[in-house]
Motif scaffolding. Structure first.
Motif, short mmCIF file in Angstrom:
data_model
loop_
_atom_site.label_atom_id
_atom_site.label_comp_id
_atom_site.label_asym_id
_atom_site.label_seq_id
_atom_site.Cartn_x
_atom_site.Cartn_y
_atom_site.Cartn_z
N LEU A 171 -23.49 38.68 -17.71
CA LEU A 171 -22.79 38.91 -18.97
C LEU A 171 -21.34 39.31 -18.73
CD1 LEU A 171 -22.55 39.48 -22.05
CD2 LEU A 171 -23.45 41.78 -21.58
N VAL A 172 -20.43 38.61 -19.42
CA VAL A 172 -19.03 39.03 -19.49
C VAL A 172 -18.76 39.42 -20.94
CG1 VAL A 172 -16.62 38.41 -19.17
CG2 VAL A 172 -18.35 37.46 -17.64
N GLY A 173 -18.33 40.67 -21.15
CA GLY A 173 -18.04 41.14 -22.49
C GLY A 173 -16.56 41.05 -22.81
N PHE A 174 -16.24 41.38 -24.05
CA PHE A 174 -14.84 41.37 -24.49
C PHE A 174 -14.48 42.74 -25.03
CE2 PHE A 174 -10.97 39.39 -25.82
CZ PHE A 174 -10.93 38.17 -25.15
N ASP A 175 -13.28 43.18 -24.72
CA ASP A 175 -12.80 44.55 -24.94
C ASP A 175 -13.44 45.41 -23.85
OD1 ASP A 175 -11.44 43.64 -27.16
OD2 ASP A 175 -13.04 44.18 -28.56
N ASN B 107 -16.28 42.93 -29.07
CA ASN B 107 -17.04 44.11 -28.63
C ASN B 107 -18.40 44.19 -29.32
OD1 ASN B 107 -16.56 45.95 -31.13
ND2 ASN B 107 -14.50 45.36 -30.52
N PHE B 108 -18.47 43.83 -30.63
CA PHE B 108 -19.75 43.87 -31.33
C PHE B 108 -20.72 42.82 -30.77
CE2 PHE B 108 -18.31 45.94 -35.58
CZ PHE B 108 -18.44 47.18 -34.99
N THR B 109 -20.22 41.62 -30.46
CA THR B 109 -21.13 40.61 -29.90
C THR B 109 -21.58 41.01 -28.50
OG1 THR B 109 -19.24 39.27 -29.16
CG2 THR B 109 -20.24 38.70 -31.27
N THR B 110 -20.75 41.74 -27.77
CA THR B 110 -21.16 42.23 -26.45
C THR B 110 -22.36 43.17 -26.58
OG1 THR B 110 -18.89 42.10 -25.60
CG2 THR B 110 -20.43 43.50 -24.39
N ILE B 111 -22.28 44.11 -27.51
CA ILE B 111 -23.40 45.03 -27.72
C ILE B 111 -24.61 44.26 -28.25
CG2 ILE B 111 -24.18 47.09 -28.94
CD1 ILE B 111 -21.25 47.95 -29.14
N GLY B 112 -24.36 43.28 -29.13
CA GLY B 112 -25.46 42.47 -29.65
C GLY B 112 -26.18 41.70 -28.56
N VAL B 113 -25.44 41.17 -27.59
CA VAL B 113 -26.06 40.46 -26.46
C VAL B 113 -26.95 41.42 -25.67
CG1 VAL B 113 -25.59 39.39 -24.22
CG2 VAL B 113 -24.28 38.69 -26.23
#
Length: 347
Positions: free
Chosen positions: A272-276, A249-255
């Protein structure tokens, strides 16, 4: 073989050459004690392996039974969501929980676990900091029933509950490949975690099956600030991918932050595909395609597994792997014929 007697607070006082009241004050922090006396007490506690029996007063007062939960961080909404799921599950059956955080540090993990075990909980649920699992030896020696959740070090012999990380990553990868993406960047937090390596393994497998070259991989760190900085630097100095898979989830927001910083649009420039999957992902513009982990099920299944060991005396090890789902939304689109170049504002 006779069971070894637990050291008492009087033995600690005798070894430290102080009163029982002084030992109590040092351990409870109720009154100021000189550094010299405190050091002697702490050395005696360590030498004897003493643990304060806080559970005794709970038993005498008839309070509810206790489950200890230790997570890597309370800043990460994924971990707090698991705690909420565990709390809901155990409270319906007459247990309470006590929670502590390791602050993503192995030594802190050991200290927090020692503090939790001093309550003599009915059982322990733990999400290890990393693959070294520094607290495992202490946990095994305590003989407390325990379940390891989410982060599973290799060759771990214990009850475990986690998601099928490879399957989850394959879902994300297949979605982008079906949309025509061939140049994909994978943004990981750290390769020191087995669950992250499993997700990367799944992605590599899916690309091999599609006869496509391996995707590029960037380690972005465990915090939002680190993830944003690392990724922005990478995107500014490398050929832009058409799709990105963020593995936490943090890398998703970082992207998202990094793409905004570079003036890149989702999904026009990069899918973009995120996680969580959190509520904000459904409220963002565009909404975020994401891998949804069954967080409530993780907590409920972890408790069911631990309860069996506590109440039924089960001896065989239990291994549970739950499936994730892909939530397709607006952040992914079919690859276009042209892509705008990256322009970096250095002002």
């Amino acid at each position: 073989m006779a069971e070894r007697k637990r050291p008492s607070i009087r033995e600690v006082a005798l070894m430290a050459d102080v009163s029982v009241a002084t030992v109590s004050n040092v351990l409870g922090g109720r009154k100021m004690v000189t550094p010299t006396l405190a050091a002697r007490v702490n050395e005696a506690v360590k030498a004897l392996g003493y643990q304060a029996d806080r559970a005794a007063s709970q038993l005498r007062s008839g309070r509810a039974r206790v489950i200890a939960v230790l997570v890597p961080s309370l800043d990460n909404p994924f971990f707090t969501s698991i705690i909420a799921g565990i709390e809901q599950a155990v409270q319906s059956e007459g247990y309470d929980i006590i929670v502590a955080s390791s602050n993503n540090d192995g030594e802190t993990e050991r200290k927090r676990l020692s503090a939790l075990l001093s309550w003599r909980p009915a059982g322990v649920m733990i999400l290890p900091v990393d693959d070294r699992f520094a607290a495992l030896e202490m946990l095994e020696a305590s003989e407390s029933p325990f379940v390891v959740v989410d982060r599973l070090p290799l060759r771990l012999r214990a009850d475990t509950v986690a998601v099928d990380n490879q399957h989850a990553a394959i879902l994300a990868c297949n979605h982008l490949v079906a949309l025509g993406h061939r140049d994909v960047l994978v943004v990981a937090s750290t390769l020191k975690l087995a669950n992250i390596r499993a997700r990367i393994s799944g992605i590599r497998r899916a690309f091999r099956q599609a006869n496509l070259p391996e995707p590029k991989i960037v380690e972005a760190g465990l915090s939002l600030e680190t993830a944003s900085s690392q990724l922005a630097g990478w995107l500014a100095t490398n050929e832009r991918p058409t799709g990105i898979i963020a593995l936490t989830n943090f890398t998703t927001i970082g992207v998202i932050a990094s793409l905004n910083q570079l003036g890149l649009r989702i999904p026009d420039d990069v899918s973009l595909v995120g996680f969580d999957d959190y509520v904000w992902m459904q409220a963002a513009t565009p909404t975020i395609t994401a891998i949804r982990q069954p967080v409530e099920q993780l907590g409920a299944q972890a408790w069911a597994c631990l309860r069996e060991r506590i109440e039924d005396g089960r001896t065989e090890l239990r291994t549970l792997r739950l499936h994730c789902t892909l939530q397709v939304r607006g952040s992914t689109a079919r690859v276009g014929k042209s892509h705008r170049p990256i322009t970096v504002n250095n002002s």
